[in-house]
Design an enzyme around this catalytic site. Structure first.
Site, PDB file in Angstrom:
ATOM      1  N   CYS A   1      -1.777   9.570   2.767  1.00  0.00           N
ATOM      2  CA  CYS A   1      -1.501   8.854   1.591  1.00  0.00           C
ATOM      3  C   CYS A   1      -2.603   9.297   0.588  1.00  0.00           C
ATOM      4  CB  CYS A   1      -1.673   7.231   1.466  1.00  0.00           C
ATOM      5  SG  CYS A   1      -2.816   6.711   2.071  1.00  0.00           S
TER       6      CYS A   1
ATOM      7  N   GLU B   1       0.943  -1.274  -0.035  1.00  0.00           N
ATOM      8  CA  GLU B   1      -0.076   0.067   0.104  1.00  0.00           C
ATOM      9  C   GLU B   1       0.982   1.202   0.101  1.00  0.00           C
ATOM     10  OE1 GLU B   1      -3.481   0.108   0.225  1.00  0.00           O
ATOM     11  OE2 GLU B   1      -3.367  -1.860  -0.237  1.00  0.00           O
TER      12      GLU B   1
HETATM   13  P1  NAD Z   1       9.090   4.741   4.045  1.00  0.00           P
HETATM   14  O1  NAD Z   1       8.969   4.006   2.630  1.00  0.00           O
HETATM   15  O2  NAD Z   1      10.386   5.598   3.885  1.00  0.00           O
HETATM   16  O3  NAD Z   1       9.200   3.971   5.088  1.00  0.00           O
HETATM   17  C1  NAD Z   1       8.089   3.123   5.636  1.00  0.00           C
HETATM   18  C2  NAD Z   1       8.430   1.969   6.336  1.00  0.00           C
HETATM   19  O4  NAD Z   1       9.622   1.276   5.586  1.00  0.00           O
HETATM   20  C3  NAD Z   1       9.182   2.434   7.684  1.00  0.00           C
HETATM   21  O5  NAD Z   1       8.847   1.488   8.740  1.00  0.00           O
HETATM   22  C4  NAD Z   1      10.960   2.194   7.053  1.00  0.00           C
HETATM   23  O6  NAD Z   1      11.702   2.280   8.220  1.00  0.00           O
HETATM   24  C5  NAD Z   1      10.713   1.048   6.438  1.00  0.00           C
HETATM   25  N1  NAD Z   1      11.744   0.917   5.441  1.00  0.00           N
HETATM   26  C6  NAD Z   1      12.532   1.703   4.620  1.00  0.00           C
HETATM   27  N2  NAD Z   1      13.352   1.231   4.079  1.00  0.00           N
HETATM   28  C7  NAD Z   1      13.381   0.059   4.122  1.00  0.00           C
HETATM   29  C8  NAD Z   1      13.819  -1.331   3.582  1.00  0.00           C
HETATM   30  N3  NAD Z   1      15.057  -1.352   2.610  1.00  0.00           N
HETATM   31  N4  NAD Z   1      13.341  -2.543   4.027  1.00  0.00           N
HETATM   32  C9  NAD Z   1      12.387  -2.685   4.750  1.00  0.00           C
HETATM   33  N5  NAD Z   1      11.822  -1.679   5.320  1.00  0.00           N
HETATM   34  C10 NAD Z   1      12.314  -0.560   5.111  1.00  0.00           C
HETATM   35  O7  NAD Z   1       7.688   5.622   4.004  1.00  0.00           O
HETATM   36  P2  NAD Z   1       7.398   6.821   4.991  1.00  0.00           P
HETATM   37  O8  NAD Z   1       8.286   7.909   4.691  1.00  0.00           O
HETATM   38  O9  NAD Z   1       7.632   6.146   6.451  1.00  0.00           O
HETATM   39  O10 NAD Z   1       5.693   6.993   4.861  1.00  0.00           O
HETATM   40  C11 NAD Z   1       5.219   7.725   3.962  1.00  0.00           C
HETATM   41  C12 NAD Z   1       4.702   7.126   2.784  1.00  0.00           C
HETATM   42  O11 NAD Z   1       3.841   6.088   2.982  1.00  0.00           O
HETATM   43  C13 NAD Z   1       3.820   7.951   1.769  1.00  0.00           C
HETATM   44  O12 NAD Z   1       4.622   7.586   0.430  1.00  0.00           O
HETATM   45  C14 NAD Z   1       2.552   7.610   2.039  1.00  0.00           C
HETATM   46  O13 NAD Z   1       1.689   7.958   0.760  1.00  0.00           O
HETATM   47  C15 NAD Z   1       2.782   6.276   2.302  1.00  0.00           C
HETATM   48  N6  NAD Z   1       1.454   5.788   2.908  1.00  0.00           N
HETATM   49  C16 NAD Z   1       0.691   5.083   2.214  1.00  0.00           C
HETATM   50  C17 NAD Z   1      -0.436   4.428   2.697  1.00  0.00           C
HETATM   51  C18 NAD Z   1      -1.603   3.679   1.973  1.00  0.00           C
HETATM   52  O14 NAD Z   1      -2.636   3.006   2.626  1.00  0.00           O
HETATM   53  N7  NAD Z   1      -1.371   3.499   0.507  1.00  0.00           N
HETATM   54  C19 NAD Z   1      -0.967   4.882   3.868  1.00  0.00           C
HETATM   55  C20 NAD Z   1       0.157   5.573   4.806  1.00  0.00           C
HETATM   56  C21 NAD Z   1       1.201   6.021   4.106  1.00  0.00           C
END
Ligand code: NAD
Length: 476
Positions: free
Chosen positions: A278, A244
């Site tokens: 999001c 997501e």
């Molecule tokens: P991000 O992708 O930077 O991080 C998300 C999670 O992934 C964090 O816990 C992070 O530590 C982890 N992560 C980062 N690199 C990783 C790797 N290499 N391997 C495994 N895990 C890793 O995103 P963010 O900045 O925390 O969140 C914002 C984003 O989330 C925005 O793009 C937003 O649109 C999205 N979002 C989507 C939804 C949805 O339902 N579609 C809901 C909320 C947020």
């Protein structure tokens, strides 16, 4: 130093690397978490594996009272949880309280839904019993972002627990404290190891978790960039992944609408949670006949919003979550300006400590190629582009790498039907910004994700189906 939650207790990391957690309203460090080591990951996954048989054996009806009890305990801890949420994420306290209660209600919904999920079996010929058997997949890795630290975490926890998976969940390193508190205070009556909280950053703890051979399904909520990377790892390992991801949602303001009401909804949809949702509106397409009136109504609605520390009364927008998010918003606004956009309100960070950016309105000459119109901004910016025909508005909305959700504001039933049919977005919202009604589900388009993240369908995603064909044994 904070500790992981593994096998039903707070557990120190095996490593010494730490990550600071800051209050985005003051920039003060409020806690340190471990970065998470491969040994920590192995401990958490082993703990989840040990808990599988007992948790699965309870069945949905046996899990239901335990999950309902957890929901009640979350509600009981609502004030404390909301405090932590505001301190680590910045959102205003009333919104933090609403998020806590929303998370509890999500848990109740799935505790009930799982009891009725695919409960019956199917008919078959007289001498055969043919049916589908739905089993929990096993152990899920849930990796979640910082924008709704409890609500989004619950959107991964509740369906997994309800179908009988055990879980290792990794919160964002920016907002780990509220989830750690919620799990250690509201889920500690569950068998040890059913839920484990692995602290740490993405590249270390997160990636080691996704790579771990003991993980049967990955439920990831976060950015497109990380989601694609995790999708590649899962593809290589043939592990089921539900992704997501981010969006660049369009909002179409049609001709002949109540312009003041449209402006209020756009302000809410662009600026709620400081634009860090999001499904925030990130592109606004306005019919030429209402543009001038719309700009003045939106400017008035925006001027009424109060920006400040989430603990102050009456605050509508808290700070952005950190300096990285602030720099992204500044870069997108600067790029759009360089390409001819005019700033109508906001447009500069606030001169005070904390990562504060005001609600910003910009009018662009066209959709163009600016970062503001092409990449997820995740900040309080409303970029406006004018259109002349409704078909043009749909084409503009669809001209995007993303496809999470879209809003159409219109009185014209045929326009609405064209939007429902023509928009390449999983969630279509008409005259509202709400999109996740209980029972509703959708799959994102394009880069915004893969698989179903909610509704009945997420229970199917998190289960494995076996087909069973059982023939009568001949008597002679
Ligand atoms: P991000 O992708 O930077 O991080 C998300 C999670 O992934 C964090 O816990 C992070 O530590 C982890 N992560 C980062 N690199 C990783 C790797 N290499 N391997 C495994 N895990 C890793 O995103 P963010 O900045 O925390 O969140 C914002 C984003 O989330 C925005 O793009 C937003 O649109 C999205 N979002 C989507 C939804 C949805 O339902 N579609 C809901 C909320 C947020």
């Amino acid at each position: 130093m904070e500790r992981h939650w593994i096998a039903g207790k707070l557990t120190a990391s095996t490593g010494n690397n730490v990550v600071p957690v800051r209050n985005p309203a003051t920039e003060a460090v409020i806690a340190h978490i471990p970065a998470g080591t491969p040994e920590d990951v192995a401990d958490a996954v082993a703990s989840a594996h040990r808990a599988r048989t007992a948790w699965r054996g309870l069945g949905p009806a046996g899990r239901r009272p335990l999950l309902l009890q957890a929901a009640a305990r979350i509600e009981h801890e609502a004030e404390r949880l909301a405090d932590i949420l505001t301190a680590e994420n910045g959102k205003p306290l009333p919104q933090a309280r609403a998020e806590v209660l929303g998370a509890a209600s999500w848990l109740r919904e799935f505790a009930e839904l799982a009891v009725h999920f695919r409960a019956g079996s199917q008919g078959a010929p007289a001498d055969e019993l043919v049916f589908q058997r739905w089993e929990p997949r096993g152990t899920a890795a849930c990796i979640v972002p910082w924008n709704f630290p409890l609500q989004v975490a619950m959107e991964t926890l509740a369906p997994n627990l309800a179908v009988g998976n055990t879980v290792v969940i990794k919160p964002s390193e920016k907002t780990p404290l509220s989830l750690l508190y919620m799990v250690s205070h509201a889920f500690d009556h569950l068998p040890a190891g059913v839920v484990n909280v692995l602290l740490g950053d993405g590249p270390h703890a997160g990636e080691a978790l996704v790579q771990h051979e003991g993980i049967d399904v990955v439920m990831f909520v976060g950015s497109v960039r990380t989601g694609r990377h995790i999708g590649q790892i899962c593809g290589h390992r043939t592990t089921k992944a539900i992704l997501e991801l981010g969006g660049k949602d369009a909002f179409i303001v049609d001709e002949g609408v109540n312009v003041a009401a449209a402006a209020r909804l756009v302000a809410d949809s662009c600026f709620a949670n400081t634009g860090q949702i999001c499904t925030s509106t990130e592109r606004v397409f306005v019919h030429r006949s209402v543009l001038d009136a719309f700009v003045s109504e939106l400017t008035a609605a925006t001027a009424a919003l109060k920006v400040g520390d989430g603990r102050e009364d009456g605050v509508d927008l808290g700070p952005l979550v950190d300096d990285i998010q602030l720099a992204t918003v500044e870069a997108h606004v600067a790029d759009a300006r360089a390409q001819g956009a005019v700033v109508v309100a906001g447009g500069e960070r606030l001169p005070r400590p904390g990562y504060f950016y005001p609600p910003t309105i910009m009018v662009l000459p066209d959709q163009g190629a600016s970062l503001l119109m092409r990449r997820e901004t995740f900040g309080p910016v409303a970029p406006l582009v004018v259109f002349d025909t409704f078909d043009e508005a749909i084409a503009l909305a669809n001209d995007s790498e993303y496809g999470l959700a879209a809003i159409v504001y219109s009185n014209d039933a045929n326009h609405v039907l064209s939007a429902v049919e023509g928009l390449r977005a999983g969630m279509i919202k008409v005259n509202t910004r709400r999109g996740k009604a209980p029972g509703a589900t959708s799959e994102p388009f394009a880069a915004s994700g893969l698989g179903y993240g909610y509704g009945q369908e997420v229970l199917a995603e998190l289960s494995r189906q076996k087909s069973v064909q059982w023939h009568r044994m001949p008597l002679a």
